[in-house]
Write an enzyme that holds these catalytic residues in place. Structure first.
Site, PDB file in Angstrom:
ATOM      1  N   GLU A   1      31.850   6.026   3.611  1.00 43.12           N
ATOM      2  CA  GLU A   1      32.467   5.571   4.649  1.00 43.12           C
ATOM      3  C   GLU A   1      31.295   6.150   5.716  1.00 43.12           C
ATOM      4  O   GLU A   1      31.175   7.121   5.978  1.00 43.12           O
ATOM      5  CB  GLU A   1      33.637   6.460   4.791  1.00 43.12           C
ATOM      6  CG  GLU A   1      34.797   6.206   3.807  1.00 43.12           C
ATOM      7  CD  GLU A   1      35.752   7.355   4.000  1.00 43.12           C
ATOM      8  OE1 GLU A   1      36.097   7.866   4.808  1.00 43.12           O
ATOM      9  OE2 GLU A   1      36.634   7.435   2.940  1.00 43.12           O
TER      10      GLU A   1
ATOM     11  N   GLU B   1      36.453  12.518  -2.856  1.00 38.04           N
ATOM     12  CA  GLU B   1      35.733  12.307  -1.657  1.00 38.04           C
ATOM     13  C   GLU B   1      34.880  13.563  -1.333  1.00 38.04           C
ATOM     14  O   GLU B   1      35.239  14.548  -0.814  1.00 38.04           O
ATOM     15  CB  GLU B   1      36.728  12.116  -0.557  1.00 38.04           C
ATOM     16  CG  GLU B   1      36.068  11.687   0.838  1.00 38.04           C
ATOM     17  CD  GLU B   1      36.953  11.688   2.060  1.00 38.04           C
ATOM     18  OE1 GLU B   1      37.167  10.511   2.461  1.00 38.04           O
ATOM     19  OE2 GLU B   1      37.424  12.859   2.642  1.00 38.04           O
TER      20      GLU B   1
ATOM     21  N   GLU C   1      33.157   3.509  12.696  1.00 32.71           N
ATOM     22  CA  GLU C   1      33.195   3.377  11.240  1.00 32.71           C
ATOM     23  C   GLU C   1      33.423   2.033  10.791  1.00 32.71           C
ATOM     24  O   GLU C   1      34.422   1.562  11.285  1.00 32.71           O
ATOM     25  CB  GLU C   1      33.902   4.583  10.628  1.00 32.71           C
ATOM     26  CG  GLU C   1      33.990   4.681   9.180  1.00 32.71           C
ATOM     27  CD  GLU C   1      35.057   5.523   8.493  1.00 32.71           C
ATOM     28  OE1 GLU C   1      35.674   5.305   7.530  1.00 32.71           O
ATOM     29  OE2 GLU C   1      34.788   6.724   9.321  1.00 32.71           O
TER      30      GLU C   1
ATOM     31  N   ARG D   1      32.577  15.177   1.164  1.00 34.16           N
ATOM     32  CA  ARG D   1      32.694  15.006   2.775  1.00 34.16           C
ATOM     33  C   ARG D   1      31.401  15.660   3.436  1.00 34.16           C
ATOM     34  O   ARG D   1      31.321  15.274   4.728  1.00 34.16           O
ATOM     35  CB  ARG D   1      33.837  15.546   3.352  1.00 34.16           C
ATOM     36  CG  ARG D   1      35.200  15.215   2.983  1.00 34.16           C
ATOM     37  CD  ARG D   1      36.436  15.712   3.188  1.00 34.16           C
ATOM     38  NE  ARG D   1      36.331  15.845   4.658  1.00 34.16           N
ATOM     39  CZ  ARG D   1      36.709  14.817   5.756  1.00 34.16           C
ATOM     40  NH1 ARG D   1      37.065  13.600   5.119  1.00 34.16           N
ATOM     41  NH2 ARG D   1      36.909  15.162   6.975  1.00 34.16           N
TER      42      ARG D   1
ATOM     43  N   GLU E   1      29.770   6.256   9.240  1.00 32.14           N
ATOM     44  CA  GLU E   1      29.931   6.440  10.497  1.00 32.14           C
ATOM     45  C   GLU E   1      28.451   6.450  11.494  1.00 32.14           C
ATOM     46  O   GLU E   1      27.623   6.849  10.696  1.00 32.14           O
ATOM     47  CB  GLU E   1      30.593   7.935  10.963  1.00 32.14           C
ATOM     48  CG  GLU E   1      31.878   7.906  10.232  1.00 32.14           C
ATOM     49  CD  GLU E   1      32.477   9.448  10.398  1.00 32.14           C
ATOM     50  OE1 GLU E   1      33.820   9.656  10.238  1.00 32.14           O
ATOM     51  OE2 GLU E   1      31.729  10.244  10.779  1.00 32.14           O
TER      52      GLU E   1
ATOM     53  N   ASP F   1       0.990  -1.147  -0.056  1.00 33.64           N
ATOM     54  CA  ASP F   1      -0.090   0.022  -0.049  1.00 33.64           C
ATOM     55  C   ASP F   1       0.993   1.276  -0.044  1.00 33.64           C
ATOM     56  O   ASP F   1       1.323   1.725   1.101  1.00 33.64           O
ATOM     57  CB  ASP F   1      -0.985  -0.019   1.128  1.00 33.64           C
ATOM     58  CG  ASP F   1      -1.814   1.316   1.383  1.00 33.64           C
ATOM     59  OD1 ASP F   1      -1.825   2.237   0.619  1.00 33.64           O
ATOM     60  OD2 ASP F   1      -2.124   1.529   2.675  1.00 33.64           O
TER      61      ASP F   1
ATOM     62  N   ARG G   1      41.342  18.063   5.272  1.00 30.90           N
ATOM     63  CA  ARG G   1      40.034  17.615   5.500  1.00 30.90           C
ATOM     64  C   ARG G   1      39.017  18.775   5.840  1.00 30.90           C
ATOM     65  O   ARG G   1      37.851  18.464   6.311  1.00 30.90           O
ATOM     66  CB  ARG G   1      40.046  16.528   6.556  1.00 30.90           C
ATOM     67  CG  ARG G   1      40.625  15.227   6.198  1.00 30.90           C
ATOM     68  CD  ARG G   1      40.725  14.129   7.356  1.00 30.90           C
ATOM     69  NE  ARG G   1      41.162  12.739   6.874  1.00 30.90           N
ATOM     70  CZ  ARG G   1      42.028  12.340   6.191  1.00 30.90           C
ATOM     71  NH1 ARG G   1      43.297  13.035   6.143  1.00 30.90           N
ATOM     72  NH2 ARG G   1      41.901  11.077   5.998  1.00 30.90           N
TER      73      ARG G   1
ATOM     74  N   HIS H   1      31.198  10.217   4.243  1.00 30.54           N
ATOM     75  CA  HIS H   1      32.016  10.673   3.231  1.00 30.54           C
ATOM     76  C   HIS H   1      31.762   9.794   1.879  1.00 30.54           C
ATOM     77  O   HIS H   1      32.081   8.383   2.023  1.00 30.54           O
ATOM     78  CB  HIS H   1      33.381  10.540   3.854  1.00 30.54           C
ATOM     79  CG  HIS H   1      33.619  11.306   4.893  1.00 30.54           C
ATOM     80  ND1 HIS H   1      34.656  11.173   5.577  1.00 30.54           N
ATOM     81  CD2 HIS H   1      32.990  12.322   5.464  1.00 30.54           C
ATOM     82  CE1 HIS H   1      34.687  12.072   6.734  1.00 30.54           C
ATOM     83  NE2 HIS H   1      33.567  12.730   6.517  1.00 30.54           N
TER      84      HIS H   1
ATOM     85  N   GLU I   1      35.590   6.070  15.946  1.00 37.56           N
ATOM     86  CA  GLU I   1      35.769   7.180  15.380  1.00 37.56           C
ATOM     87  C   GLU I   1      35.948   8.443  16.598  1.00 37.56           C
ATOM     88  O   GLU I   1      36.255   8.008  17.550  1.00 37.56           O
ATOM     89  CB  GLU I   1      34.576   7.554  14.406  1.00 37.56           C
ATOM     90  CG  GLU I   1      34.730   7.382  13.166  1.00 37.56           C
ATOM     91  CD  GLU I   1      35.808   8.276  12.601  1.00 37.56           C
ATOM     92  OE1 GLU I   1      35.976   9.476  12.990  1.00 37.56           O
ATOM     93  OE2 GLU I   1      36.204   8.326  11.454  1.00 37.56           O
TER      94      GLU I   1
END
Length: 497
Positions: free
Chosen positions: A156, A386, A244, A388, A158, A77, A364, A293, A236
């Site tokens: 990646e 990447e 992670e 992020r 987390e 449904d 980063r 990421h 992490e």
């Protein structure tokens, strides 16, 4: 052993046998043979809603037929699935994909396997345009029209694993609150004796890291039961159980399937360990949040077209244009890659989450990074961008598809990303960022939705307008729900005004 991705044929899963990944092609006939061979009693038919939530219905295998595998089952449904259909036109069909067959190991009695499903309209009206898996499959076909064979994706993801979590939101006139319990946390009353401070959780050894056995079990189940190869796992940056587990890169739809299965496995294994896992981006105040990421590359004739020897960072001109497309549409992408009000508590300076629209190599603090752990032609297959910004509350089918749309738009328009930023952007002044042409991501879900409304044309090759309209409608509702409610911290700030 050669790189797994190069060895794989399109859309064929693998299983880990004697420690080695082996190709296993599950056809419809193979599924029925497996059901009989392993004495499977029930089948979980799983699919993903527009908002990214995993759904399922369970059928008895003695009622499952080859015709149902081929034509689908009238079991859905659509009006009861957020974002799918209206109540006056709601008959949908679940069509199982035999290549996604996997035995669910925690059903020790009444052995159960799962099949991921595509969602179709009833009465032969074709694919539901709001089926996220269908959008991803369409994106895979569309990338060929841009001159590439396929794209590769490695998320990646987390997440947090808590001992307990409580919240009270159902008595709004009384007030609202939440609490989190974790033996790893500095506020724990019954900890291990080795608590982690805020932002001090990256790669600690045991016994501080209490979740190594949990992650080991997750990796075993993902690889041995679901055919999802994981690169590595670790604790992490945040305290209180942030983890992670990295997924091996794959084709777009396969990778999104793997991400959804990953979330499913993590939550269920956490329950078996007496804990609770969450993909909420920012559950802990003043600590790092969880990201997803997203690593991407484009391929042609089994060559990674993002790689070019001798170029800055060994990134080809196609890779630069793809990067330019992401940067150009980054603010609009946030409404899809960061779809919750909570997402924007993570996207703030000081917690390693990207805030500024720029690209770089090992830096980063930029929203797009070009990882440079290894260089040279031997590592050409690893050259990637990447992105992020995304977080794990997002729907991976939609994230990968929208990032692909933005990147290809950059390739077609030859959008140059400008010079990479090598300095720590978090330490720059506003004037320094202006000189570098560095923009800022939306500060709230409301801002992101405004960006998506004004910059949506790049999504048209993959997303129908009614899909984008529905995404905006659903997220606007969440935004309003939060906007009309006082926050507990406001009492601390303003009760005595």
């Amino acid at each position: 052993m050669k790189d797994i991705f190069v060895l794989r044929q399109r859309e064929l899963p693998y299983r880990v046998i004697d420690g080695e990944p082996v190709q296993v092609s599950f056809s419809s006939e193979d599924v029925f043979a497996k059901i009989k061979e392993e004495n499977i009693k029930f089948l979980d038919l799983q699919f993903t809603g527009l908002t990214g939530r995993f759904h399922h219905t369970t059928i008895s295998t003695n009622m499952f037929t080859p015709k149902q595998m081929k034509d689908g089952l009238p079991k859905l449904d659509g009006s009861s699935i957020l974002g799918f259909t209206s109540i006056d036109d709601s008959d949908l069909i679940l069509k199982p994909d035999p290549s996604t067959f996997a035995v669910i190991p925690w059903y020790e009695e009444n052995k159960t396997a799962r099949l991921l499903c595509d969602v179709y309209w009833g009465a032969g009206r074709g694919r539901l345009s709001r089926d996220p898996r269908g959008i991803a499959q369409g994106a895979e076909e569309w990338v060929k029209t841009a001159g590439f064979d396929y794209s590769a994706w490695g998320p990646e993801v987390e997440f947090f694993v808590f001992d307990k979590a409580h919240w009270d939101v159902l008595t709004p006139y009384k007030g609202q609150s939440y609490s989190i319990e974790s033996v790893e946390a500095p506020w724990s009353q019954e900890g291990t004796g080795y608590p982690m401070g805020l932002q001090e959780g990256y790669y600690p050894s045991t016994p501080s890291d209490t979740l190594t056995p949990f992650r080991n079990e997750c990796v075993n189940v993902l690889s041995e039961n679901f055919g999802i190869l994981c690169d590595n796992h670790h604790h992490e940056v945040a305290t209180a159980g942030q983890c992670e587990i990295d997924i091996k890169y794959d084709y777009l739809t396969n990778s999104a399937d793997a991400t959804q299965s990953y979330k499913f496995v993590i939550r269920n294994i956490a329950k078996r360990f007496g804990k609770i896992a969450t993909m909420m981006p920012k559950p802990i105040s003043m600590d790092s949040g969880s990201g997803m990421h997203t690593n991407v590359s484009l391929w042609k004739d089994d060559e990674n077209v993002f790689f070019e020897e001798g170029q800055d960072g060994e990134l080809s001109q196609v890779g630069r244009y793809f990067c330019g497309g992401i940067l150009d549409h980054a603010n609009a992408l946030c409404a899809i890659s960061n779809p919750t009000t909570n997402s924007y508590h993570r996207l703030v300076p000081g917690y390693e989450a990207p805030v500024y629209v720029a690209w770089s190599g090992s830096n980063r603090s930029a929203i797009v990074r070009i990882p440079r752990h290894f260089e040279g032609r031997d590592y050409a297959h690893l050259k990637r961008l990447e992105f992020r910004a995304p977080d794990p509350s997002a729907n991976p089918y939609l994230v990968f598809s929208s990032v692909l749309a933005a990147g290809i738009d950059g390739v077609k328009k030859k959008t140059d990303p400008g010079d990479q930023v090598k300095e720590d952007i978090f330490k720059m002044t506003k004037e320094e960022r202006r000189k570098h042409g560095i923009g800022v991501l939306p500060a709230s879900l409301g801002e992101a939705l405004l960006e998506l409304e004004s910059d949506r044309i790049f999504l048209k090759p993959i997303f129908k307008d009614e899909v984008i309209d529905k995404i905006i409608e659903l997220e606007r509702k969440d935004q309003r729900d939060i906007a009309v409610r006082p926050h507990p911290h406001e009492f601390y700030l303003y009760f005595d005004v």
